[in-house]
Motif scaffolding. Structure first.
Motif, short mmCIF file in Angstrom:
data_model
loop_
_atom_site.label_atom_id
_atom_site.label_comp_id
_atom_site.label_asym_id
_atom_site.label_seq_id
_atom_site.Cartn_x
_atom_site.Cartn_y
_atom_site.Cartn_z
N GLY A 47 -4.63 8.90 0.84
CA GLY A 47 -3.27 9.01 0.42
C GLY A 47 -2.73 7.92 -0.36
N ARG A 48 -1.24 7.83 -0.62
CA ARG A 48 -0.44 7.35 -1.72
C ARG A 48 0.29 6.23 -0.93
N ASP A 49 0.80 5.09 -1.47
CA ASP A 49 1.50 4.34 -1.03
C ASP A 49 2.63 4.03 -1.93
N TRP A 50 3.93 3.98 -1.46
CA TRP A 50 5.24 3.82 -2.23
C TRP A 50 5.64 2.67 -1.68
N PHE A 51 6.26 1.43 -2.44
CA PHE A 51 7.11 0.32 -1.80
C PHE A 51 7.96 -0.07 -3.09
N PHE A 79 0.74 3.78 -5.79
CA PHE A 79 -0.55 3.74 -5.91
C PHE A 79 -1.42 4.57 -5.14
N SER A 80 -2.46 5.20 -5.54
CA SER A 80 -3.52 5.72 -4.78
C SER A 80 -4.27 4.73 -3.90
N THR A 81 -4.11 4.82 -2.58
CA THR A 81 -4.88 4.12 -1.50
C THR A 81 -6.24 4.18 -1.60
N MET A 82 -6.75 4.81 -2.24
CA MET A 82 -8.31 4.93 -2.42
C MET A 82 -8.94 3.87 -3.33
N THR A 83 -7.99 3.25 -4.02
CA THR A 83 -8.31 2.24 -4.96
C THR A 83 -8.30 0.73 -4.03
N LEU A 100 5.39 6.20 3.67
CA LEU A 100 3.94 6.30 3.82
C LEU A 100 3.64 7.89 4.27
N ASP A 101 2.55 8.31 3.84
CA ASP A 101 2.06 9.82 4.14
C ASP A 101 1.59 9.28 5.44
N HIS A 102 0.88 10.70 5.92
CA HIS A 102 0.49 10.50 7.61
C HIS A 102 -0.61 9.37 7.60
N ASN A 103 -1.62 9.60 6.54
CA ASN A 103 -2.65 8.53 6.55
C ASN A 103 -2.15 7.13 6.42
#
Length: 113
Positions: A47-51, A79-83, A100-103
């Motif tokens: 997913g991605r996070d934004w804050f 940012f990409s949460t896979m980082t 937050l998206d579902h993940n």
């Protein structure tokens, strides 16, 4: 409310049933202080996070080389949460508002909530 003391996070989910939109709005309080980061602190999830930072300053650590970015009150980050990443508070506990998206919701919600 979800407390994760081992991660220095308390999360309040602000949006209701978000399944139809696929997004959740949450407020988080971060108490873990910025400083050294261990490899076990660098988590990933789909997913991605934004804050946006509401109070204090948040230090966002990225990747295996542990590059850090300071995000101050009134600023935002995405940012990409896979980082591999953790968030830490600088200059006292910090409050953020995040989408937050579902993940991301699943990762930030305690299994019992």
């Amino acid at each position: 409310m979800c407390r994760q003391p081992h991660r220095g996070l308390t999360t309040w989910l602000l949006s209701g049933d978000s399944a139809s939109q696929g997004l959740t709005v949450a407020r988080m309080r971060i108490t873990d202080r910025a400083g050294s980061v261990e490899p076990d602190d660098l988590g990933v999830h789909p997913g991605r996070d934004w804050f946006t930072v509401l109070t204090s300053t948040v230090v966002l650590y990225f990747g295996s080389r542990v590059i850090h970015v300071e995000v101050e009150a009134g600023q935002a980050a995405s940012f990409s949460t896979m980082t591999p990443h953790p968030l830490r508070a600088d200059r006292g506990p910090a409050a953020i508002l995040c989408i937050l998206d579902h993940n991301g919701e699943r990762n930030h919600r305690h299994p019992d909530t």
